[in-house]
Design a protein around this motif. Structure first.
Motif, PDB file in Angstrom:
ATOM      1  N   GLU A 114     122.084  85.457 120.670  1.00 16.09           N
ATOM      2  CA  GLU A 114     120.919  86.708 119.904  1.00 16.09           C
ATOM      3  C   GLU A 114     120.460  85.218 119.086  1.00 16.09           C
ATOM      4  O   GLU A 114     119.730  85.198 118.697  1.00 16.09           O
ATOM      5  N   LEU A 115     121.457  84.441 117.740  1.00 16.87           N
ATOM      6  CA  LEU A 115     121.694  84.026 117.511  1.00 16.87           C
ATOM      7  C   LEU A 115     120.849  82.208 117.259  1.00 16.87           C
ATOM      8  O   LEU A 115     120.503  81.787 116.350  1.00 16.87           O
ATOM      9  N   LYS A 116     121.334  82.004 118.686  1.00 18.36           N
ATOM     10  CA  LYS A 116     120.654  80.468 118.800  1.00 18.36           C
ATOM     11  C   LYS A 116     121.499  79.893 117.945  1.00 18.36           C
ATOM     12  O   LYS A 116     120.963  79.219 117.392  1.00 18.36           O
ATOM     13  N   LEU A 117     122.884  79.956 117.943  1.00 16.13           N
ATOM     14  CA  LEU A 117     123.682  78.562 117.745  1.00 16.13           C
ATOM     15  C   LEU A 117     123.955  77.477 118.211  1.00 16.13           C
ATOM     16  O   LEU A 117     123.378  77.200 118.808  1.00 16.13           O
ATOM     17  N   ALA A 118     124.159  76.070 117.614  1.00 19.95           N
ATOM     18  CA  ALA A 118     123.722  74.709 117.977  1.00 19.95           C
ATOM     19  C   ALA A 118     125.045  74.654 118.322  1.00 19.95           C
ATOM     20  O   ALA A 118     124.941  74.077 119.625  1.00 19.95           O
ATOM     21  N   ARG A 119     126.690  75.724 118.114  1.00 22.36           N
ATOM     22  CA  ARG A 119     127.242  75.394 118.450  1.00 22.36           C
ATOM     23  C   ARG A 119     128.145  76.158 118.846  1.00 22.36           C
ATOM     24  O   ARG A 119     127.611  77.719 117.687  1.00 22.36           O
ATOM     25  N   HIS A 120     129.424  76.875 120.375  1.00 17.82           N
ATOM     26  CA  HIS A 120     130.181  77.843 120.042  1.00 17.82           C
ATOM     27  C   HIS A 120     130.770  77.863 118.229  1.00 17.82           C
ATOM     28  O   HIS A 120     131.354  76.627 118.534  1.00 17.82           O
ATOM     29  N   PRO A 121     130.614  79.215 117.663  1.00 16.10           N
ATOM     30  CA  PRO A 121     130.941  78.870 116.562  1.00 16.10           C
ATOM     31  C   PRO A 121     133.456  79.430 116.945  1.00 16.10           C
ATOM     32  O   PRO A 121     134.120  79.103 115.585  1.00 16.10           O
ATOM     33  N   TYR A 123     136.149  97.394 119.481  1.00 17.40           N
ATOM     34  CA  TYR A 123     136.551  95.443 119.400  1.00 17.40           C
ATOM     35  C   TYR A 123     135.757  95.077 117.843  1.00 17.40           C
ATOM     36  O   TYR A 123     134.698  94.624 118.039  1.00 17.40           O
ATOM     37  N   GLN A 124     136.559  93.784 116.920  1.00 16.53           N
ATOM     38  CA  GLN A 124     135.340  93.371 116.303  1.00 16.53           C
ATOM     39  C   GLN A 124     136.326  91.728 115.770  1.00 16.53           C
ATOM     40  O   GLN A 124     137.492  91.923 116.714  1.00 16.53           O
ATOM     41  N   VAL A 125     135.858  90.962 116.288  1.00 14.91           N
ATOM     42  CA  VAL A 125     135.966  89.717 116.016  1.00 14.91           C
ATOM     43  C   VAL A 125     135.399  88.318 115.153  1.00 14.91           C
ATOM     44  O   VAL A 125     134.225  89.033 114.268  1.00 14.91           O
ATOM     45  N   ALA A 126     135.951  87.935 114.157  1.00 15.47           N
ATOM     46  CA  ALA A 126     135.449  86.344 112.997  1.00 15.47           C
ATOM     47  C   ALA A 126     135.679  85.474 113.515  1.00 15.47           C
ATOM     48  O   ALA A 126     136.621  85.030 114.452  1.00 15.47           O
ATOM     49  N   THR A 127     134.783  84.527 113.822  1.00 11.68           N
ATOM     50  CA  THR A 127     134.646  83.143 114.872  1.00 11.68           C
ATOM     51  C   THR A 127     134.803  82.087 113.351  1.00 11.68           C
ATOM     52  O   THR A 127     135.125  83.066 112.691  1.00 11.68           O
ATOM     53  N   GLY A 128     135.380  81.731 113.810  1.00 14.16           N
ATOM     54  CA  GLY A 128     135.435  80.051 112.929  1.00 14.16           C
ATOM     55  C   GLY A 128     134.243  79.883 111.564  1.00 14.16           C
ATOM     56  O   GLY A 128     133.048  80.671 112.150  1.00 14.16           O
ATOM     57  N   PRO A 129     134.929  79.390 110.820  1.00 11.30           N
ATOM     58  CA  PRO A 129     133.594  79.286 110.330  1.00 11.30           C
ATOM     59  C   PRO A 129     132.128  78.817 110.326  1.00 11.30           C
ATOM     60  O   PRO A 129     132.372  77.644 111.209  1.00 11.30           O
ATOM     61  N   ILE A 130     130.693  78.448 109.951  1.00 14.71           N
ATOM     62  CA  ILE A 130     129.647  78.065 110.909  1.00 14.71           C
ATOM     63  C   ILE A 130     128.465  77.578 109.336  1.00 14.71           C
ATOM     64  O   ILE A 130     129.404  77.209 108.066  1.00 14.71           O
ATOM     65  N   ASP A 131     128.447  76.920 109.368  1.00 12.51           N
ATOM     66  CA  ASP A 131     127.897  75.851 108.338  1.00 12.51           C
ATOM     67  C   ASP A 131     126.657  76.724 107.749  1.00 12.51           C
ATOM     68  O   ASP A 131     126.181  77.650 108.048  1.00 12.51           O
ATOM     69  N   GLU A 132     126.654  75.978 106.875  1.00 13.96           N
ATOM     70  CA  GLU A 132     125.590  76.188 105.421  1.00 13.96           C
ATOM     71  C   GLU A 132     124.162  76.046 106.160  1.00 13.96           C
ATOM     72  O   GLU A 132     122.625  77.674 105.739  1.00 13.96           O
ATOM     73  N   GLU A 133     123.797  75.429 106.762  1.00 15.31           N
ATOM     74  CA  GLU A 133     122.488  75.128 107.479  1.00 15.31           C
ATOM     75  C   GLU A 133     121.733  76.004 108.521  1.00 15.31           C
ATOM     76  O   GLU A 133     121.211  77.418 108.205  1.00 15.31           O
ATOM     77  N   THR A 134     123.363  76.877 109.525  1.00 20.14           N
ATOM     78  CA  THR A 134     123.259  77.656 109.794  1.00 20.14           C
ATOM     79  C   THR A 134     122.488  79.639 109.063  1.00 20.14           C
ATOM     80  O   THR A 134     122.165  79.901 109.536  1.00 20.14           O
TER      81      THR A 134
END
Length: 426
Positions: A324-331, A257-268
């Protein structure tokens, strides 16, 4: 007739597919069965040598695994270790196979440049972080073997891996500078355009039921027609219906199964992938991620239980990315899709001799794009009469896997064990 392609990130963002409306001849030099990466790479090589090539595809271009992967170019083995390959095959044969595998990504990027294929190609390297000190030692040895074969592979210390991924859980890792990423469906369409431009023909919705050897060569029977050929190349991956069953039943199918998130910010992006390199670590329950051109995160996973798995696995994959990537918000989840890979019992690629002038190739073992380029080239050489002893992969007689129908259960059990072992290791 298959009217639509699966809904994936790639079908949403690809250029228009090529079309081939020409009538098929009564006879071809070579019929290629399967218009995925392997089949179209073989057809491309044959057409460039002036061969009359016809490609028969059971569905639409990109409706199989070539349109359902994540676009990683990894010139390496997923499971087999180079040291194991040496011990299993002996020095000469092992070196030939390792050079073939190690050059897989270079072959793809060379094709892209030569044919002018627009597919977001980025040869910026591939990272394999080591989970645990024991795996770090394995990767140190692995890097030294690839270096002796003149491959651009080196070991990275823990601090370097942390800088590349933003993750401090790894004990080092390796980078292969020849790896990278592409838009796989645009690459597939580009291969098809080259085949057509070189005089080959492609017929979609042409399901091949059988191939029979007669006094005038091979008779290939497909949906609404038949065609004769001097040679036949079978490139149908894990499919098992019709003629595809000859090779599809020789390995273990894996539903991925493959998943694409919404775009993440440049800082991340700058924190987790400053050089935009794809990542696949050494855990048994593999953790992978890459970025697409719009900064979507792409990752994947498998399910122990297949029922209702797409939505369940998609949510789990994105939760894992965020953790794992410690994202500030759910993408968020933009799109999830699925496809089938296949693993051979020894985790090595195979070419099957299916009769005089009839060959099948399989066994990318999770390294689909890079390995398909090499398999396709070898199958083209075989179809043109090159001797098996001159090939870096030995030709085998086809033998179906015992109890093939139960193989997915074995894969599910192995995944459950892998997850447990990773937890204990952590």
């Amino acid at each position: 007739m298959q009217e639509t392609r699966p809904d994936t990130l790639w079908t949403r963002t690809a250029a228009a597919p090529p079309t081939s409306g020409s009538a098929l001849p009564e006879k071809a030099d070579t019929v290629v069965i399967g218009a995925g990466f392997t089949g179209l790479t073989a057809a491309r090589a044959l057409a460039k040598q002036g061969r009359r090539v016809v490609v028969l595809e059971a569905g639409l271009l990109g409706s199989g695994a070539s349109g359902a992967n994540a676009g990683f170019l990894v010139p390496n083995f997923a499971k087999a270790d180079p040291a194991t390959v040496y011990s299993r095959l002996g020095p000469q044969k092992a070196e030939g196979l390792l050079r073939l595998v190690g050059g897989g990504a270079d072959t793809v990027f060379d094709i892209i440049r030569e044919d002018g294929i627009s597919c977001d190609a980025s040869q910026n390297g591939w990272l394999q972080p080591a989970f645990g000190e024991a795996m770090a030692q394995v990767l140190r040895k692995r890097a030294s073997i690839w270096q002796r074969l003149d491959r651009p592979v080196r070991f990275l210390e823990p601090g370097e891996i942390a800088h590349e991924t933003g993750m401090d859980i790894y004990s080092g890792g390796i980078i292969d500078e020849s790896g990278g990423t592409i838009h796989p469906l645009d690459y597939l369409y580009g291969l098809a355009r080259t085949v057509l431009r070189e005089g080959g023909l492609i017929r979609e919705n042409a399901f091949v039921q059988s191939c029979r050897r007669g006094p005038q060569g091979w008779q290939v029977e497909f949906t609404d027609g038949s065609i004769r050929a001097d040679s036949v190349v079978l490139c149908t991956n894990a499919f098992t219906t019709g003629i595809a069953g000859l090779i599809g039943r020789t390995g273990v199918p894996l539903r991925v199964y493959q998943v694409a998130t919404g775009p993440i910010d440049e800082e991340t992006v700058a924190r987790i992938s400053p050089k935009r390199r794809p990542v696949g670590d050494t855990r048994l329950n593999l953790f992978t991620y890459r970025l697409d051109r719009d900064n979507r995160l792409i990752s994947g996973g498998m399910a122990v239980f297949p029922f209702g798995a797409r939505e369940r696995v998609a949510k789990a994959v994105v939760r894992r990315l965020a953790s794992e990537l410690k994202l500030a918000r759910h993408p968020g989840i933009e799109v999830a899709w699925t496809g089938t890979a296949i693993m051979t019992p020894d985790f090595l690629p195979r070419i099957y001799d299916l009769g005089e002038g009839f060959f099948g190739g399989i066994g990318c073992n999770g390294r689909g794009i890079a390995m398909t380029a090499q398999l396709g080239g070898l199958l083209a050489r075989a179809a043109m009469g090159e001797a098996p002893q001159d090939m870096p992969i030995s030709f085998l007689r086809q033998k179906s896997l015992p109890l093939h129908a139960f193989a997915p259960l074995v894969a599910s059990a192995a995944l459950a064990h892998a997850r447990l072992k990773d937890r204990l290791t952590r």
